[in-house]
Design an enzyme around this catalytic site. Sequence first.
Site, short mmCIF file in Angstrom:
data_model
loop_
_atom_site.label_atom_id
_atom_site.label_comp_id
_atom_site.label_asym_id
_atom_site.label_seq_id
_atom_site.Cartn_x
_atom_site.Cartn_y
_atom_site.Cartn_z
N SER A 124 97.93 24.03 177.04
CA SER A 124 97.67 24.71 178.31
C SER A 124 98.76 24.38 179.31
CB SER A 124 96.33 24.20 178.83
OG SER A 124 96.17 24.55 180.18
N TYR A 149 90.28 16.99 181.19
CA TYR A 149 90.58 18.13 180.30
C TYR A 149 92.10 18.23 180.10
CZ TYR A 149 91.76 22.85 178.89
OH TYR A 149 92.32 23.93 178.25
N LYS A 153 94.55 17.52 176.67
CA LYS A 153 95.54 18.43 176.07
C LYS A 153 96.89 17.73 175.94
CE LYS A 153 93.13 21.99 175.30
NZ LYS A 153 92.95 22.50 173.97
#
Length: 336
Positions: A124, A149, A153
């Site tokens: 992302s 989050y 990643k």
Amino acid sequence: MEVLITGGMGYIGSHTCVEMIEAGMTPIIIDNLCNAKAEVLNRIEQITGVKPLFLQGDIRDEAFLDSLFAAHDIHSVIHFAGLKAVGESVAKPLEYYDNNVNGSLVLARAMRKAGVKRLVFSSSATVYGDPQQVPITESSPVGETTNPYGTSKFMVEQCLTDLVHAEPDWSVTLLRYFNPVGAHPSGLMGEDPQGIPNNLMPFIAQVAVGRREKLAVFGDDYSTKDGTGVRDYIHVMDLASGHIAALKGVGEKAGLHVFNLGTGQGSSVLEMVQAFSQACGKPVAYEICPRRPGDIAECWASTEKAERELGWKATRSVAEMAADTWRWQSNNPQGY
Ligand code: NAD
Ligand code: UDP
């Protein structure tokens, strides 16, 4: 060519399966359905005429993965499975690191045991944190993430990078998605968030369809074109075709490959509201509210590397993103 798709029942995975089938590939889906509905499979079949093999299971279940790899001749893996809600990740960091980081490690270990060493990972733009400059290139600094989050990643990217250094026969492709929106043009498949949507586009769509009263616009005092946040929205079908381009372009090449998947264009919140109003033929109610903590002002991708090395470029406009989202939302007001 059998390609294992983890999280293939989810939003991006399901659209990618459609593109893969249409490109003559054979996706095999695994998903634990923690954020997806089984109906997705019927919709893939309605669109493509093919019902892919779906096995319900968890990427952290190594015995499940071992038996899957033993039973099928898997050529490569696209790894979408994971949890993705920023706010929830702040409240439940252990669950996020377990699912996203531990899950990816279990998957990579099972792949190695089975001798399957081609992996495409859903990363992302969040790994870039608050960018020092736009457009963001793949060599911009990463790691200054602002929530678990994003950190998960970044951690998976790091684990996979180290793996390629240690075992250079792997082919690992990190795809850094910008803001995926839109839906399949048939109106049969789209994004189906559970509960209150966190993201802009599904929230706007639910206002337009009458499920929510009005959109809260998080801040109009950023130093952007109209004061609202600017993002690089990319149509999910362009994103899907980016995966096929990555598989074909670098999926056979050993080493680490990193690409931004975006359009290179930034749109503001108010521009997205405007595009959606055009698509649905009525105004979308909104109210200017305070900034959302942790949000950045603007971010968009440099798309040069993907164009140059993969021959891939997003082609769909913001108007198409809005029109396709509206077709999906108005045909399926409560989702799947
Ligand atoms: P999604 O939630 O719709 O899809 C993820 C799928 O993975 C779901 O179907 C869920 O049931 C499944 N899943 C989750 N944990 C699992 C586990 N442990 N085992 C098996 N299945 C599991 O999300 P999405 O929007 O399609 O995102 C796909 C990937 O792309 C995610 O890794 C996400 O972090 C990444 N990504 C998404 C966005 C975005 O804005 N949608 C942006 C950048 C990156
Ligand atoms: N946004 C907003 N209202 C919402 C959801 C999002 O104004 O209900 C804004 C948000 O502040 C950001 C943009 O829309 O400027 C995109 O937000 P989203 O959560 O979709 O993506 P991300 O923040 O991950 O880029």
